[in-house]
Structures are given as C-alpha cells and as structure tokens.
Design a protein around this motif. Sequence first.
Motif, PDB file in Angstrom:
ATOM      1  N   PHE A   1       0.820  -1.206   0.000  1.00  0.00           N
ATOM      2  CA  PHE A   1       0.000   0.000   0.000  1.00  0.00           C
ATOM      3  C   PHE A   1       0.859   1.263   0.000  1.00  0.00           C
ATOM      4  CE2 PHE A   1      -3.330  -2.725   2.347  1.00  0.00           C
ATOM      5  CZ  PHE A   1      -3.733  -3.276   1.143  1.00  0.00           C
ATOM      6  N   ASP A   2       1.989   1.248   0.699  1.00  0.00           N
ATOM      7  CA  ASP A   2       2.875   2.414   0.652  1.00  0.00           C
ATOM      8  C   ASP A   2       3.376   2.660  -0.774  1.00  0.00           C
ATOM      9  OD1 ASP A   2       2.584   2.912   3.316  1.00  0.00           O
ATOM     10  OD2 ASP A   2       4.606   2.301   3.908  1.00  0.00           O
ATOM     11  N   LEU A   3       3.735   1.577  -1.455  1.00  0.00           N
ATOM     12  CA  LEU A   3       4.197   1.718  -2.834  1.00  0.00           C
ATOM     13  C   LEU A   3       3.049   2.105  -3.764  1.00  0.00           C
ATOM     14  CD1 LEU A   3       6.577  -1.370  -2.964  1.00  0.00           C
ATOM     15  CD2 LEU A   3       7.258   1.034  -2.931  1.00  0.00           C
ATOM     16  N   LEU A   4       1.873   1.580  -3.491  1.00  0.00           N
ATOM     17  CA  LEU A   4       0.707   1.910  -4.305  1.00  0.00           C
ATOM     18  C   LEU A   4       0.354   3.385  -4.163  1.00  0.00           C
ATOM     19  CD1 LEU A   4      -1.474   0.695  -6.182  1.00  0.00           C
ATOM     20  CD2 LEU A   4      -2.836   0.225  -4.137  1.00  0.00           C
ATOM     21  N   ARG A   5       0.439   3.891  -2.945  1.00  0.00           N
ATOM     22  CA  ARG A   5       0.116   5.305  -2.725  1.00  0.00           C
ATOM     23  C   ARG A   5       1.013   6.207  -3.570  1.00  0.00           C
ATOM     24  NH1 ARG A   5      -0.549   8.632   2.940  1.00  0.00           N
ATOM     25  NH2 ARG A   5      -0.608  10.720   2.024  1.00  0.00           N
ATOM     26  N   ALA A   6       2.285   5.883  -3.658  1.00  0.00           N
ATOM     27  CA  ALA A   6       3.219   6.712  -4.415  1.00  0.00           C
ATOM     28  C   ALA A   6       2.980   6.626  -5.918  1.00  0.00           C
ATOM     29  CB  ALA A   6       4.654   6.295  -4.091  1.00  0.00           C
ATOM     30  N   ARG A   7       2.286   5.588  -6.372  1.00  0.00           N
ATOM     31  CA  ARG A   7       2.123   5.344  -7.806  1.00  0.00           C
ATOM     32  C   ARG A   7       0.708   5.577  -8.314  1.00  0.00           C
ATOM     33  NH1 ARG A   7       6.261   2.738  -5.887  1.00  0.00           N
ATOM     34  NH2 ARG A   7       7.971   2.056  -7.258  1.00  0.00           N
ATOM     35  N   LEU A   8      -0.231   5.811  -7.423  1.00  0.00           N
ATOM     36  CA  LEU A   8      -1.634   5.888  -7.832  1.00  0.00           C
ATOM     37  C   LEU A   8      -1.996   7.324  -8.195  1.00  0.00           C
ATOM     38  CD1 LEU A   8      -4.024   3.856  -7.987  1.00  0.00           C
ATOM     39  CD2 LEU A   8      -4.779   4.776  -5.788  1.00  0.00           C
ATOM     40  N   PRO A   9      -2.313   7.601  -9.450  1.00  0.00           N
ATOM     41  CA  PRO A   9      -2.732   8.960  -9.814  1.00  0.00           C
ATOM     42  C   PRO A   9      -3.977   9.358  -9.034  1.00  0.00           C
ATOM     43  CG  PRO A   9      -2.291   7.636 -11.775  1.00  0.00           C
ATOM     44  CD  PRO A   9      -2.291   6.694 -10.608  1.00  0.00           C
ATOM     45  N   ARG A  10      -4.102  10.636  -8.744  1.00  0.00           N
ATOM     46  CA  ARG A  10      -5.198  11.112  -7.903  1.00  0.00           C
ATOM     47  C   ARG A  10      -6.567  10.884  -8.545  1.00  0.00           C
ATOM     48  NH1 ARG A  10      -2.134  11.005  -4.334  1.00  0.00           N
ATOM     49  NH2 ARG A  10      -3.657   9.403  -3.898  1.00  0.00           N
TER      50      ARG A  10
END
Length: 543
Positions: free
Chosen positions: A363-372
Amino acid sequence: MSPYAGHRAGTTVREAVVRFLRETGMTTAFGNPGSTELRMFRDWPEDFTYVLGLQESTAVALAAGHALGTRRAAFVSLHSAGGVGHALGAVFNAHRDRVPLLIVAGQQARSLIQLRPFLGADEPDRFPRPYVKFARQPERAADVPAVLAEAHRIAMTHPRGPVFVSVPEDDWDEPAEPVRPRTVHAAYTADQDALAALAARLDTCARPALVAGPGVDDEEALPEARALAERTRAAVWISPLSGRSGFPETHPLFQGFLPPVPGQLAARLAPYDVVVALGAPVFTYHVAEDAPPLHPGTELFHLDCDPAQAAWLPTGTSIVTCLKPALTRLTAQLASTDREPPPPRPAPPPAGSGPGITAELVFDLLRARLPRDRVLVEEAPSHRDALHARVPVDASGGFLTTGSGALGWGLPLAVGRALADRRRVVCVLGDGSALYSVQALWTAARHRAPVSYVLLDNGGYAAVRSLGRRIGVSPVPGTDITGIDFPALAAALGCPADHATDPADLPAALDRVLDADDEDGPRLLHLRVAATEGAMYTDPWAG
C-alpha cells in the motif's frame, strides 16, 4: 398529439423495449443468456454491446460497475429462477450500495406457467425481495414496455437501487405500444425549520463532527459536504464499511474511518457534542457488543434521502432530504466561526522492511504510484483498514467496494467500471474474494477492460480467522486456501499475469501492472503476503 406519434404500427414488445433502452442510454447489456431469453435477442441491434458474465452474480456486478461509472442505470439480463438465484448475492450488494440496475429475468411461456414447467419461476416478483425497489411480472405482454419504463424511473429515483421485471419468453414477439422515457425530478427538499434548527445548533456547538456516508458520493454532493466541513471547521469521519468515497482523505479536517464495533464507534464520536451524518447509516456494525450507539453528550443529526433508513436509526434527529440542496442551504445559513479545527490525522509510519512482502508495504508503494484521478476498487477484507490508512482517496467516485459484505463483487465491479469510460481502474483483491468471481477475468480480457489487479494472497479467509480469534474461536475450519496458481489461472482466462516474492522486486512489478496502456486490457499481479495474526477490530481503526 399522441406521445406515440411517429412510431410505426405493429411494434413488438422487443422492438419497443430496444427503443426504450436506446433512448435511456442503456445500450450496453450485461447478462448470461438462456433459453427463456432467446426471443429477446432476435435481431439484436448492431449499436448494442452485450457483455457476457460467466455467472449471473458476476453479470450483476459488471453492470453495477458500469452504472457507477456512467451515473445511469444499467441493464441486466438474468436467466429465469436459477439465474436470479445465482445473482441474489450481487443484487443484495447493489441494493445496499444504492446502485440503479434494471434487471430483467426470463420466464417460461405464459401457456406453460400453470404447469410448473422446466425453468419456470414460481411467484417471480417475490423471489428477489426485499433487495429490489420494485418487482413485477406484467399481467399482459402488451404491458412489458410500460412496466420496464416504470421500473427504470423507480431505479433512478433517490435512494436509487435495483429493480426487477420478469418477462415470459413468448411476450417478446407480441404487439405493444412504445414508451418514451420521461424525467422524474426527485430533489426532496428538507423542512426549512429543521434546517434552521440544525444551523443554529452548529453555530452554538463547541466540537462538531460530520460523518460522510455513501450517499454523499451517490448524490454527487462531495463539494457541498466539503463546503459544510470548512464552514463549521468540523472533524470529518467516513461511516463504517462504506462502499463509496465520501470526503477527500488528504483534507486536513479528515480524521479517518469509523469502526463497525459499537463501543469503538461511540468512543470515536465521544469528543464531539454535535455529529451530523450525511447519507450515512452511521451504525453499521460487524460484531455485537453491549454498548450504546453514542455516549451521553453527543447529539446526532442525520440527513439522508431514504425515509426507511431514517426510521430505523436508534437515536438522533433525522431530516429526510436529498443532500445537495440541503447542504447548500444549510451552509448558507451558518455564521462564520473562529473555533479551532481538529488536528490533522497522523500519517501511519512507513512499512517496515523484512524478508517477505507485507500488505502495508504494497500500500505504501501503491500510494506513491496511484494517480489522484484513478478509481480504486477494493475487496480485501483483512487488509481494508491498512489500505484506508495508507492509500488516501480524494476524488468523488474514487473508491468502490461492497458496503454489505457479499464477496465476489470487487473483481467484476472493476471491469464494469473500467468499461464505463475506458480509463484504467486499480483493484486490490484478496485471494478468497477473487475466487468467488474469478471468471470475470475472462470478460475483462474479452472486452480489453483496462483494470490493474493487485491480488494479495494470504492463503485463505484471513478475515474470518481474525474474527474467530476475536470471539475465541480458533482454529476455524474451512478457512485455508492453498495450491492455487493464480497467475496460471488468470492467464488461462486471457488475463496476463505477473508475480513477485521478493520485496526488492515489488516496485518494478507494481510499475508493470499499473502503467499498462488503457488499450492493453487487464493485468494481474499476484503477491503472497503474510496473514494478519491479530483479532479483527481490536486495535483503534483510525490508523
């Protein structure tokens, strides 16, 4: 002039229904066809798309995702009594999540119904109740178009939801008058005295809070909810186990997600003297506990368009209204305030490093990669609180899950949502959830639906095991799932798949599945993660 002027004489039920579907924008149909629907498909129009779900509950969830993406009702075709039975778990989800679906089920020929025929449905209008807003089998073939039109209007009237029409298979070739769509405006207006009293209470209270529920997203009232929060400087929570986004989670007033446990929920709201729930059931519990719904000193007001929900709430003052007009008028009546806003919600610590992949690291990595602007679909119950804490969602419609708990919803829901506007959707799944509807990967591949699946495999129904530990039931039989090669299974259904086992390989693996072009269709990343060992809902939810 007749409302039917200009239509040619001799219209059949099928032609009238196709015309109605086209004029209401329902040219994408979802279903799993059978013998009692064959006449409906005669001369199937070239401008219609049929999306095949390989099981009826999958078809309903596909349609629900499409409806949520288009903000219109979606058309679903089910096969007689058996197909309706298969679909009922998904219909239950659609009902609780206020998803407008026009469900049509095939029925045996009228001449055979009295003989209890093969595939015949006994009392078809009673079968899907109470999880539809409307259910009927027309008395005459000629009534089918008008009944479908009535059902559609009911589905699209707040609180929205699924409706059901059973159509005998020989009705489709019978003559019927066409029915043109018409608009029903249902902007229920709150009692002005009730809104004025609420405004006065918000002006004089010391510590207000808002609870945003799925109704905020359903009624597209997020800007109005945000304006109210900023005007009052209120703390904002999202209701327990909400199926939708309801408030921007990076906003400084946002405090977190209420837990579905009576004592914990009351404790979260205890610091506030006035709580205003917006389109939220508020008291959605998952476990039983001997605790009052609210602590003394916490006064609840509840705004929602559903009078039934207002009736069953155990405490508080309910105002039955649509949210957008009510929140606009309420905010306009409020005085300016200099009260101190609540402190921002603290961020969780970064996920620790270790020999294996954890959900928190994902989830930490997903947060950095997920466009708003990316839509996030979730069905990983044992990891949901960690997802909420680490992957904030800001956009209206940016988060979708089941608000009712029937599994198998997320995987096909993501497909339907992606097909609505052809923008890539990210879907986080558990292994147990995925197996309820894994066949939807075939539909995703067939229609090149742009969905990136991140499958967290913890070896079974970890949420059930965790809840068992909470009440002293351990081990729980039937909760282990082993020996399934998910990448091979996905590939067999036409969905390219990848996997990672080393945390060092995870960033690149996530990049590959998330950065696929929308034209590339679905992608799946399988990740083996450690199962949660604690008991569910024992720790504070607020992350």
